[in-house]
Write an enzyme that holds these catalytic residues in place. Sequence first.
Site, PDB file in Angstrom:
ATOM      1  N   GLU B 305      -1.430  -6.609   0.691  1.00  0.00           N
ATOM      2  CA  GLU B 305      -1.921  -6.047   1.975  1.00  0.00           C
ATOM      3  C   GLU B 305      -2.053  -4.528   1.919  1.00  0.00           C
ATOM      4  OE1 GLU B 305       0.649  -7.012   5.254  1.00  0.00           O
ATOM      5  OE2 GLU B 305       0.552  -9.163   4.904  1.00  0.00           O
ATOM      6  N   GLY B 306      -1.755  -3.909   0.769  1.00  0.00           N
ATOM      7  CA  GLY B 306      -1.678  -2.453   0.713  1.00  0.00           C
ATOM      8  C   GLY B 306      -0.316  -1.921   1.127  1.00  0.00           C
TER       9      GLY B 306
END
Lengths: 338, 338
Positions: B305-306
């Site tokens: 998701e970063g």
Amino acid sequence: MYQIANLGQLKDLIQFLPEPDEETEVLARMRQGDLTKPPGSLGRLEELAIWLCAWQSRERPQLKKIQALVFAGNHGVTAQGVSAYPAEVTGQMVENFKTGGAAINQLCKVADAKLEVIALELDTPTQDFTLAPALEKSAFLKCFNAGLSAVDSNSDCLILGEMGIGNTTVAAAVCFGLFGGGPADWVGRGTGVDDAGLKLKTDVLQQGYDRHNAVLDDPLEVLRCLGGRELVAIAGAVLAARQARIPVILDGYISTAAAAPLEVMVPGALDHCVVGHCSSETGHHGLLERLNKQPLLDLNMRLGEGSGAAVAALILKAAVGVHNGMATFAQAGVSEKT
Amino acid sequence: MYQIANLGQLKDLIQFLPEPDEETEVLARMRQGDLTKPPGSLGRLEELAIWLCAWQSRERPQLKKIQALVFAGNHGVTAQGVSAYPAEVTGQMVENFKTGGAAINQLCKVADAKLEVIALELDTPTQDFTLAPALEKSAFLKCFNAGLSAVDSNSDCLILGEMGIGNTTVAAAVCFGLFGGGPADWVGRGTGVDDAGLKLKTDVLQQGYDRHNAVLDDPLEVLRCLGGRELVAIAGAVLAARQARIPVILDGYISTAAAAPLEVMVPGALDHCVVGHCSSETGHHGLLERLNKQPLLDLNMRLGEGSGAAVAALILKAAVGVHNGMATFAQAGVSEKT
């Protein structure tokens, strides 16, 4: 906060330490399991959030009020030439802290922490520990009490740092006194001594060890005879934070060495502390192993001032953000593991 | 940003990459030497500040505008049962991103980053790479262009992340295709498969490798045949950021694998990227070694998701804070090294 009148009172205090709130810890762990992510996938962010919940007794931990305390002291052992910088830099850097020009000022801004700098009789360096105990008992108590009383019991978290030309030598001496091994295990280049300086620091350490050999089985005596004012104050602040169940972020080698005598006296005494980073100063790695502490960051820093702890506070903020703000699987309508 | 019309154009583009501003880099390095701290004592914070200066062409770097892009895609190979979660979770998590309930939402809040989620044809999974190329050439270009055009060229920094059930298998396949070794070097438990699942992932990887063996000497073909939509878009975004000289923070295994083909094609193509953290997913460590990248954090995270990149953005903020805000020795009247 209260003050202690003698070493016996201090030893009593250390025997009765508040513990984390187990019930809140269980609830926090359950919540982490319900959040929309594979179990455990946020790693240490999950552990940190649960740890904060347990010490703060809050199901939703908070870091609104972060106190950063930097204690400064001067060291008689600098007369031996153990530092790359002159001793007057301690006072100059304290001025720099006050006018906002140091690294810790900027890092506290980024972390939204309130910085307080406490200079401990900079005009009166400790005794050179190769010749005498660094501190008399009365001076030791005074510094310990300075640490105890500096902690704001309403803080959500406490960052501890230090400034003191020569204090990597002092930290190394405390570690050598507490844990033995050889002096070379504990000394490093500090602010930047050369090979000859490194050899000198090693010799100085051995001399200190030999001189105070008779008291090395008492961790508080190690801190008094081989330590320094800022280290003693840090130990006091760590204890005050424990009494108030405030989570602590220790900084690098010197801060960790200052707190180490408490853990040696009472295993678990540093359970309310995380270590912000692994310093690149030789000795910190071995010290962390002895204390069974895994640092949060490893960014090749070795400045002190609480700088590594202040950066680590950002990691705690991330942990709090996800713990408090994420949706559960049920709330988000996301399917769980098959 | 511009779009590319064919693979030849893309290959041309990669051959002409902007370089960091050497003059600004020299000035930034000099400034670091003048700040009130022993030289090098802030370790990677110093390097990061200098790196930001060089790519931003600013003597005082800034991180006012951080863009976070999360690309999502679905993968035909999930039909093989390689993930612990059902494929519909990709879309469910995209909804969760949109309503603010995911980890990356909270972490972007903490880092003050602007999050954009780009779902790439979730209803049309890629082909199962054990049977066919994951993407046709036209679909590959479309995704690459989606990445190119998503980057805001006014950003001070770009965080790249992804979501896609099954994409640790896909990332492992890309790494295996690019770097060889054995499939077991590259597969891990992803969101949490058991031992049988791990064995299955390994077998699937070998099948993909064997099927596309003829094209593995072309890194872009590896990405097309073994990759996925979100990985291709990340590669496009990395290239767009390079064109605009925007510093990039890559996230974990999947984001790094997505960018890797560029570095294999043109060594130095990822010089404008740091890797936010070392994922606990098997394979990332080895990939980082191949790319000669040292991650900023190691917090045992493996969410994607970063999330790791967003936490790492906080470290960059600390680096900028000290670089821009600290006093010099001359300003503070502090004595330099003896």
